[in-house]
Motif scaffolding. Structure first.
Motif, short mmCIF file in Angstrom:
data_model
loop_
_atom_site.label_atom_id
_atom_site.label_comp_id
_atom_site.label_asym_id
_atom_site.label_seq_id
_atom_site.Cartn_x
_atom_site.Cartn_y
_atom_site.Cartn_z
N SER A 229 0.75 -1.35 -0.04
CA SER A 229 -0.18 -0.17 0.13
C SER A 229 1.01 1.27 0.02
O SER A 229 2.07 1.33 0.17
N GLN A 230 0.32 2.47 -0.19
CA GLN A 230 1.06 3.77 -0.27
C GLN A 230 1.71 3.97 1.17
O GLN A 230 2.46 4.68 1.09
N ASP A 231 0.75 3.55 2.15
CA ASP A 231 1.21 3.65 3.31
C ASP A 231 2.52 3.09 3.74
O ASP A 231 3.30 3.79 4.54
N ASP A 232 2.70 1.98 3.37
CA ASP A 232 4.09 1.32 3.28
C ASP A 232 5.15 2.04 2.75
O ASP A 232 6.40 1.59 3.16
N LEU A 233 4.96 2.69 2.08
CA LEU A 233 6.23 3.83 1.47
C LEU A 233 6.84 4.65 2.50
O LEU A 233 7.98 4.93 2.54
N PHE A 234 6.17 4.81 3.49
CA PHE A 234 6.51 5.53 4.71
C PHE A 234 6.38 5.04 5.95
O PHE A 234 5.40 4.28 6.21
N ASP A 235 7.39 5.21 6.89
CA ASP A 235 7.23 4.76 8.31
C ASP A 235 6.65 5.83 9.22
O ASP A 235 7.45 6.63 9.55
N PHE A 236 5.37 5.80 9.18
CA PHE A 236 4.71 6.90 10.05
C PHE A 236 4.66 6.46 11.44
O PHE A 236 4.52 5.30 12.09
N PRO A 237 4.74 7.37 12.47
CA PRO A 237 4.96 8.78 12.02
C PRO A 237 6.33 9.15 11.60
O PRO A 237 7.30 8.35 12.06
N CYS A 238 6.51 10.46 10.77
CA CYS A 238 7.87 10.67 10.26
C CYS A 238 7.90 12.17 10.04
O CYS A 238 7.04 12.63 9.77
N ASP A 239 8.98 12.66 10.07
CA ASP A 239 9.28 13.98 9.73
C ASP A 239 9.36 14.15 8.04
O ASP A 239 10.08 13.40 7.57
N PHE A 240 8.50 15.00 7.56
CA PHE A 240 8.11 15.09 6.10
C PHE A 240 8.41 16.43 5.77
O PHE A 240 7.52 17.46 6.25
N PRO A 241 9.39 16.99 5.02
CA PRO A 241 9.27 18.43 4.43
C PRO A 241 8.46 18.73 3.37
O PRO A 241 8.39 17.74 2.41
N VAL A 242 7.78 19.72 3.33
CA VAL A 242 7.05 20.18 2.23
C VAL A 242 7.50 21.46 1.99
O VAL A 242 7.46 22.53 2.79
N LYS A 243 7.85 21.71 0.61
CA LYS A 243 8.19 22.86 0.03
C LYS A 243 7.30 23.45 -0.70
O LYS A 243 6.56 22.75 -1.58
N VAL A 244 6.94 24.76 -0.54
CA VAL A 244 5.75 25.51 -1.29
C VAL A 244 6.39 26.71 -1.61
O VAL A 244 7.06 27.45 -0.99
N MET A 245 6.13 26.79 -3.04
CA MET A 245 6.63 28.27 -3.68
C MET A 245 5.54 29.03 -4.33
O MET A 245 4.45 28.40 -4.86
N GLY A 246 5.78 30.34 -4.28
CA GLY A 246 4.73 31.15 -4.68
C GLY A 246 5.30 32.55 -4.76
O GLY A 246 6.57 32.65 -4.65
N ALA A 247 4.68 33.40 -5.37
CA ALA A 247 5.11 34.72 -5.67
C ALA A 247 5.48 35.53 -4.31
O ALA A 247 4.73 35.37 -3.18
N ARG A 248 6.33 36.18 -4.29
CA ARG A 248 6.76 36.55 -3.08
C ARG A 248 5.90 37.79 -2.75
O ARG A 248 5.98 39.08 -3.17
N ARG A 249 5.01 37.78 -1.48
CA ARG A 249 4.19 38.68 -0.96
C ARG A 249 4.52 38.63 0.39
O ARG A 249 4.89 37.75 1.05
N ASP A 250 3.98 40.03 1.09
CA ASP A 250 4.35 39.88 2.58
C ASP A 250 3.52 39.05 3.45
O ASP A 250 4.07 38.38 4.43
N ASP A 251 2.33 38.26 2.94
CA ASP A 251 1.70 37.43 3.71
C ASP A 251 1.95 36.00 3.29
O ASP A 251 1.19 34.93 3.74
#
Length: 87
Positions: free
Chosen positions: A2-24
């Protein structure tokens, strides 16, 4: 396998988000992350501006507890109008 087998939960997982540079932008990303990972420590956010300064990448490392949690987080981030890319 299963897809859950790809990760050993719980785990630290980095999420990178990119967008236009705005103050908020960074605060918007943190607010969304906190809805899905309430124990996320906002002070650990890593930010980097693009070479031209027009875009900002925000990396949040969450303590992921399930694939469903990560999927929901990615869906909400990807659906936000300020977000260009989620990795």
């Amino acid at each position: 396998m299963s897809q859950d087998d790809l990760f050993d939960f719980p785990c630290d997982f980095p999420v990178k988000v990119m967008g236009a540079r705005r103050d908020d932008f960074a605060q918007t990303v943190v607010d969304i992350v906190l809805r899905h990972a309430p124990d996320f420590a906002a002070e650990t956010v890593e930010m980097r501006a693009s070479g031209s300064g027009n875009y900002l990448s925000v990396t949040c490392t969450v303590r992921a507890v399930s694939r469903a949690q990560l999927d929901a987080l990615y869906r909400e981030l990807s659906g936000h109008p300020a977000v260009k890319v989620v990795l």
